[in-house]
Design a protein around this motif. Structure first.
Motif, short mmCIF file in Angstrom:
data_model
loop_
_atom_site.label_atom_id
_atom_site.label_comp_id
_atom_site.label_asym_id
_atom_site.label_seq_id
_atom_site.Cartn_x
_atom_site.Cartn_y
_atom_site.Cartn_z
N ALA A 131 0.83 -1.21 0.00
CA ALA A 131 0.00 0.00 0.00
C ALA A 131 0.87 1.26 0.00
CB ALA A 131 -0.93 -0.01 1.21
N GLY A 132 1.90 1.28 0.83
CA GLY A 132 2.80 2.43 0.87
C GLY A 132 3.56 2.61 -0.43
N SER A 133 4.00 1.50 -1.02
CA SER A 133 4.70 1.57 -2.31
C SER A 133 3.79 2.13 -3.39
CB SER A 133 5.20 0.18 -2.73
OG SER A 133 6.16 -0.30 -1.83
N ALA A 134 2.56 1.64 -3.42
CA ALA A 134 1.60 2.13 -4.42
C ALA A 134 1.35 3.63 -4.24
CB ALA A 134 0.29 1.36 -4.31
N PHE A 135 1.27 4.08 -2.99
CA PHE A 135 1.05 5.50 -2.74
C PHE A 135 2.26 6.32 -3.18
CE2 PHE A 135 0.49 9.34 -0.14
CZ PHE A 135 -0.81 9.65 -0.49
N MET A 146 0.92 5.63 7.13
CA MET A 146 1.04 4.25 6.65
C MET A 146 2.28 3.58 7.26
SD MET A 146 0.07 4.72 2.67
CE MET A 146 -1.09 3.48 2.16
N ALA A 147 3.38 4.33 7.32
CA ALA A 147 4.60 3.79 7.92
C ALA A 147 4.39 3.51 9.41
CB ALA A 147 5.76 4.76 7.71
N LEU A 148 3.69 4.41 10.09
CA LEU A 148 3.38 4.18 11.51
C LEU A 148 2.50 2.94 11.68
CD1 LEU A 148 2.80 7.80 12.81
CD2 LEU A 148 4.62 6.22 13.51
N VAL A 178 11.88 3.00 -1.43
CA VAL A 178 12.86 1.91 -1.48
C VAL A 178 12.65 0.90 -0.34
CG1 VAL A 178 15.32 1.36 -1.30
CG2 VAL A 178 14.56 3.16 -2.86
N PRO A 179 12.61 1.32 0.92
CA PRO A 179 12.39 0.30 1.96
C PRO A 179 11.02 -0.37 1.88
CG PRO A 179 12.42 2.49 2.94
CD PRO A 179 12.83 2.64 1.52
#
Length: 175
Positions: free
Chosen positions: A15-19, A157-159, A54-55
């Motif tokens: 989800a974070g990558s897509a965002f 999202m990371a949190l 990247v991560p």
């Protein structure tokens, strides 16, 4: 909220990558489709999106168990936090009265050729007049304002990735 924390690390990373990809694609559409050239702060914000992407991509491929998801989440949060700082600074510059806007400096390409990286970063963060120009807005919010909102969503999202990894680790330890 509890249901959101039941998502796997891979789901949060995807989800974070897509965002992040959406944010970068939108920036490229604005640049190449609508002719809005990025100012130096905009370029640095793109780098911050890449630093978060990247991560998240590596985390999606790795699909870590336990604490591993929190590592990817922290790394993505660093990228998102940097983006929040840069976009916030950009919004602040755009809010300055015209007589307080710094004068325009040399272009980013020129600075990268002749100055050391540390000087380039310091110069961009001290800003230039071109970064204060508002070249587009939507619903009364400038493009850097929307970018700031995007970075806040990315940080959330990371949190969530970090919290879901911690929750999963605690459940595994209790079992």
């Amino acid at each position: 909220m509890s249901n959101l924390l039941n998502r796997s690390a891979r789901q949060w990373c995807l989800a974070g990558s897509a965002f992040c990809i959406f944010m970068l694609a939108f920036a490229l559409v604005l640049q190449y489709g609508f002719g809005l050239e990025p100012c130096p702060l905009c370029t640095f914000q793109r780098v911050a999106v890449l630093a978060a992407l990247v991560p998240l991509i590596i985390g999606a491929l790795h699909n870590p168990r336990g604490w591993g998801g929190s590592v990817y989440g922290v790394l993505a949060l660093i990228g998102a936090g940097t983006g929040i700082f840069l976009a916030g600074r950009h919004v602040w510059l755009q809010s300055l009265p015209a007589d307080q806007v710094p004068s325009c400096g040399p272009g980013l390409d020129y600075m990268m050729e002749v100055l050391p990286l540390k000087s380039v970063i310091a110069t961009v963060l001290s800003a230039s007049g071109e970064c204060a120009d508002i070249e587009g807005s939507f619903l009364g919010v400038s493009l850097p304002g929307w970018t700031l909102v995007g970075f806040i969503v990315l940080a959330l999202m990371a949190l969530a990735l970090i919290l879901s990894a911690v929750k999963r680790q605690r459940l595994n330890a209790a079992a």
